[in-house]
Design an enzyme around this catalytic site. Structure first.
Site, PDB file in Angstrom:
ATOM      1  N   ASP A 107     -19.058   1.512   8.187  1.00 52.79           N
ATOM      2  CA  ASP A 107     -18.153   0.378   8.422  1.00 52.79           C
ATOM      3  C   ASP A 107     -18.457  -0.782   7.469  1.00 52.79           C
ATOM      4  OD1 ASP A 107     -16.168  -1.097   9.606  1.00 52.79           O
ATOM      5  OD2 ASP A 107     -17.317  -1.609  11.396  1.00 52.79           O
ATOM      6  N   LEU A 142     -28.679  20.941   3.855  1.00 52.85           N
ATOM      7  CA  LEU A 142     -28.067  19.954   4.743  1.00 52.85           C
ATOM      8  C   LEU A 142     -26.655  20.388   5.163  1.00 52.85           C
ATOM      9  CD1 LEU A 142     -28.045  16.874   5.779  1.00 52.85           C
ATOM     10  CD2 LEU A 142     -26.788  16.416   3.668  1.00 52.85           C
ATOM     11  N   HIS A 146     -13.686   0.695  -0.530  1.00 53.76           N
ATOM     12  CA  HIS A 146     -13.712   2.111  -0.153  1.00 53.76           C
ATOM     13  C   HIS A 146     -14.302   2.953  -1.287  1.00 53.76           C
ATOM     14  CE1 HIS A 146     -11.722   1.230   3.541  1.00 53.76           C
ATOM     15  NE2 HIS A 146     -10.542   0.947   3.002  1.00 53.76           N
TER      16      HIS A 146
END
Ligand code: FPP
Length: 248
Positions: free
Chosen positions: A22, A133, A39
Site C-alpha cells: 500500500d 519460493l 505503481h
C-alpha cells in the site's frame, strides 16, 4: 515426556509472508508525480522483495496486487495497473522461472481480459515444477469473494452427495479455498501506515502476526522485509493455547 524446550527457535524465518503493498499513490503525490509512477516504482519494490524473500528462505510470499474492490478506481488507473501486470509477467517471468520461483494466482479469473487470464495461466504452468519460493499473486482477489467461491464449490460436493453437511468443519471449508495446500500466512505486512486487512486473506489470517509499517510500498526493500521479520520474531504466538510457539 520429552525434555525438549516448550518454545520453538525464534530465529526461524516465517514460512509464509503475505504483503499488502500500500502507498504507491501517496508516494507519488508526495513527489508531485502521477500515481502511475508510484505503481511503476511499486513493481520495482516487488522485484526487490521477491529476490529478498527467496534469499531469506521464505517458502511462500503472497502479494495483494489487485483487489476485487480496485475496480472502483478511475478507469485510467485500472488500465495502468493491468498494463503493469502484463509487463511484469512478460518481462519478469523468464527470470522468475530461472530463479526457481513457482508462481500461483489466487482470485476470481472470470471476467478478466482474456490476454491477462492467459498470462496468469502461462505463469502458473511454466513454473509449476519449480521448488524455490512460491510467489502467490492475489489478483482480482477479495477474501469474502474467495469464501463465497469456496462455499459454491463445497455446495456442489454436498449436492452431489460426496460431503455430508453434518461433517463440515473449518478444515472442510479450507479445502475449497483458492490455494488450499498453501499454509496460512505466519506474517502479514501492510505498508503505508494503514492498519486494516482490506478483505485480504481473512480466513487464512486467523493466527497471523500483523505488522504495519509506515513506509510507502515503493520504498520497501530487503531491509524493510528484515525489519518486519524481526518484529515477527519478537511476537509470542500461542494459537489460542498457553504455550508460545514461533515459526511454522
Ligand atoms: C496500493 O497503492 C497498491 C495497489 C492498489 C496495487 C499494487 C500494485 C503494485 C505494487 C504494482 C503492480 C504489480 C503487479 C504485479 C500488478 P495505492 O494506489 O492504494 O496507494 P495510496 O493508498 O497511497 O493511494
Amino acid at each position: 515426556m520429552s525434555d525438549m524446550p516448550q518454545t520453538e527457535q525464534t530465529s526461524e524465518v516465517p514460512r509464509h509472508v503475505a504483503i499488502i503493498m500500500d502507498g504507491n499513490g501517496r508516494w507519488a503525490s508526495a513527489r508531485g508525480l502521477p500515481r502511475l509512477e508510484g505503481h511503476r516504482r511499486g513493481v520495482e519494490a516487488l522485484r526487490r522483495t521477491v529476490r529478498a524473500a527467496g534469499d531469506l528462505g521464505i517458502g511462500y510470499l503472497t502479494i495483494y496486487s489487485f483487489s476485487s474492490e480496485n475496480w472502483s478506481r478511475p478507469q485510467a488507473e485500472i488500465t495502468d495497473l493491468m498494463g503493469l501486470l502484463r509487463r511484469f509477467i512478460r518481462n519478469d517471468l523468464a527470470d522468475l522461472h530461472k530463479s526457481g520461483v513457482r508462481v500461483r494466482v489466487i482470485g476470481e479469473r472470470d471476467g478478466l481480459a482474456p490476454d491477462i487470464a492467459r498470462l496468469l495461466t502461462e505463469a502458473e504452468e511454466l513454473t509449476a515444477g519449480n521448488t524455490g519460493l512460491t510467489l502467490i499473486v492475489a489478483f482480482n482477489y477479495g477474501s469474502r469473494q474467495e469464501i463465497a467461491r469456496a462455499t459454491r464449490r463445497l455446495l456442489d460436493e454436498v449436492t452431489a452427495g460426496r460431503i455430508d453437511p453434518a461433517q463440515i468443519a473449518p478444515e472442510t471449508i479450507g479445502r475449497f479455498l483458492d490455494a488450499p495446500d498453501v499454509p496460512d500466512p505466519d506474517l502479514i505486512v501492510r505498508t503505508s501506515g494503514e492498519q486494516r486487512l482490506s478483505n485480504f486473506l481473512m480466513w487464512q489470517a486467523a493466527y497471523s502476526e500483523l505488522v504495519f509499517m509506515p513506509v510507502f510500498w515503493p520504498d520497501f526493500d530487503r531491509a524493510a522485509l528484515e525489519q518486519a521479520i524481526a518484529e515477527y520474531h519478537r511476537r509470542e504466538r500461542r494459537f489460542g493455547g498457553l504455550v508460545a510457539r514461533t515459526g511454522s
